[in-house]
Design an enzyme around this catalytic site. Sequence first.
Site, short mmCIF file in Angstrom:
data_model
loop_
_atom_site.label_atom_id
_atom_site.label_comp_id
_atom_site.label_asym_id
_atom_site.label_seq_id
_atom_site.Cartn_x
_atom_site.Cartn_y
_atom_site.Cartn_z
N TRP A 43 0.79 -1.24 0.00
CA TRP A 43 0.00 0.00 0.00
C TRP A 43 0.83 1.29 0.00
CZ3 TRP A 43 -4.82 1.62 -0.73
CH2 TRP A 43 -5.11 2.92 -0.33
N MET A 44 0.34 2.27 -0.79
CA MET A 44 0.88 3.64 -0.73
C MET A 44 -0.27 4.64 -0.83
SD MET A 44 3.56 5.55 -3.34
CE MET A 44 2.46 5.76 -4.75
N ASN A 45 -0.22 5.73 -0.02
CA ASN A 45 -1.07 6.89 -0.33
C ASN A 45 -0.22 8.15 -0.37
OD1 ASN A 45 -1.92 5.99 2.58
ND2 ASN A 45 -2.57 8.09 2.60
N ASP A 46 -0.55 9.17 0.34
CA ASP A 46 0.01 10.52 0.10
C ASP A 46 1.54 10.59 -0.05
OD1 ASP A 46 -2.52 10.66 1.21
OD2 ASP A 46 -1.98 12.00 2.83
N GLN A 62 3.13 7.77 2.42
CA GLN A 62 2.31 6.96 3.34
C GLN A 62 2.35 5.52 2.84
OE1 GLN A 62 -0.13 8.30 6.24
NE2 GLN A 62 1.99 8.94 6.11
N PHE A 102 1.48 9.48 10.22
CA PHE A 102 0.63 10.03 9.17
C PHE A 102 1.42 11.09 8.36
CE2 PHE A 102 -4.18 9.32 10.16
CZ PHE A 102 -3.98 7.96 10.16
N GLU A 228 -7.56 18.34 4.65
CA GLU A 228 -6.34 17.56 4.88
C GLU A 228 -5.18 18.17 4.09
OE1 GLU A 228 -8.06 13.08 5.59
OE2 GLU A 228 -7.73 13.60 3.50
C1 FRU Z 1 -4.90 12.04 3.26
C2 FRU Z 1 -4.78 11.39 4.63
C3 FRU Z 1 -4.10 12.34 5.58
C4 FRU Z 1 -3.53 11.41 6.59
C5 FRU Z 1 -3.12 10.23 5.76
C6 FRU Z 1 -3.27 8.90 6.45
O1 FRU Z 1 -5.03 11.11 2.21
O2 FRU Z 1 -6.06 11.01 5.09
O3 FRU Z 1 -4.98 13.32 6.13
O4 FRU Z 1 -2.44 11.98 7.27
O5 FRU Z 1 -3.94 10.25 4.61
O6 FRU Z 1 -2.71 7.88 5.69
#
Ligand code: FRU
Length: 516
Positions: A43-46, A62, A102, A228
């Site tokens: 998994w990857m997000n921000d 992330q 986060f 965010e």
């Molecule tokens: C945005 C978010 C941030 C949070 C992170 C958690 O996509 O919800 O607000 O820090 O992702 O993974």
Amino acid sequence: MKILNLILLSTLLISSCQKRNESIVDKGETYRPKFHFTPPQNWMNDPNGMVYHEGEYHLFYQHYPDSNVWGPMHWGHAVSKDLVQWQHLPIALYPDSLGYIFSGSAVIDHQNTSGFGSLENPAMVAIFTYHLAEGEKAKRNDFQTQGIAYSTDRGRTWTKYEHNPVLINPGIIDFRDPKVSWNEVSGQWVMALAVKDHIEFYGSPNLKRWNKLSEFGNALGAHGGVWECPDLFSLKDEQGNIKWVLFVSINPGGPQGGSATQYFVGDFDGNKFSPQDTVTRWIDYGPDNYAGVTWSNIPATDGRRLFMGWMSNWQYANRVPTYAWRSAMTIPRVLSLTQSDNGLSLSSMPVEEIKSLRDGSEISLPGFLNAADSLSKEITLPKSEVEVVLELTRSSADNDFEIELSNMKGEKLLIGLHGESNQFYIDRRNSGKQDFSPVFGGKHFGHRIMKSNDVRLKLFIDIASVELFADDGTLVMTEIFFPNKPFSILKARAVKKGVNIKAMTIFPLMAISQKQ
Ligand code: FRU
């Protein structure tokens, strides 16, 4: 016959590349892009902590290394010398007793205000949110706090500050995503923090002690969801005046549903942000560009403001049909301010460095309009850059233009200009897999904000995503899709008589290396 309605129909067929793609044994890798950043696995997000230091662009992100869905967050890490080729590095920050790690930012502490480094070897300092899952489960409201960590060896190893957290929570559930920069005017570090439905600015002399400066936005902008991932930075307008830009990601409540990033242009006096107007603007009108922020510490000799976003949407990010890994970043973009029909607005264009991926086999089709109705070429379309120059010659209702990407299964992605409403669109309703989410399919529109009758388009197509840059980047749309066979055919057509296709060039792009 439909073709008679078309001024132009160009069919560009691929064979070589298609065969190669079809023979891929699906190890969950079918949709992995070839020139976008992706995590090695899971998994990857921000994007987080983007900072330039000693010849390297750092990208933290992330990351949940144990699964392909969101979970306890770490900061994954990679570096690049040119924003194109990436080298994966070990995970930089792990969760600890204060919580998951986060989103947040990183700075280079040149004046050694923190004492973590020295003037000769300034520390890289990460400022991030701690998310304490136990606190959330216990229904407390103070489980998000801000912490810091530092590295004195070019981000390779990290030490968490012993007196974390540096900013405790006043009792607000959503209190996160610090973006820190040095502010010359007030002579201090300034943190932009997303707090539920507004941004709070904090100031600090040393990154350790923070005091509140001001609040912005609880009655301005879009409020369909929680705020965010802010970013605050200055940019010169076309007259050379310094303006300030504030990014605020919002989820849900974006123009296409779900996640998106709005921005405000205005002034920042070192303490307080004042917007130029009350218009809500979005950095990208596609559904798949979220939580993007900009690199810090770019040398003045370069001077660019560089951006990257997460190419997904919380509406379906955990369920998209990729398994070995989930999500990619956008290509890096350069930001600038342009005077438009919508006031002073942001433009985003791909970084020049991406041209290094062109393999020299481009297909140029100048004077395209006079070409035969149908034309065949073999190209490596599933990963290419397409440039189109259009001339709009009639009243708006006649200015319809469309590019169709399709495969042998009849699946298609449509990218076009709807003349009457002066909007670009991307239509992924018949683009392949979409049963993973009821809201994935859709036709998404973005309004042109430049008057010009000369329309320049750039498309970056990479297996399962397209990024559209129109009108010098004043209209951007980013969109992902999952065809059951690679899109191997490209058709471009002026649907009505008001559009001349003056030129079209297709640049096949090479795959990047993502070294381990
Ligand atoms: C945005 C978010 C941030 C949070 C992170 C958690 O996509 O919800 O607000 O820090 O992702 O993974």
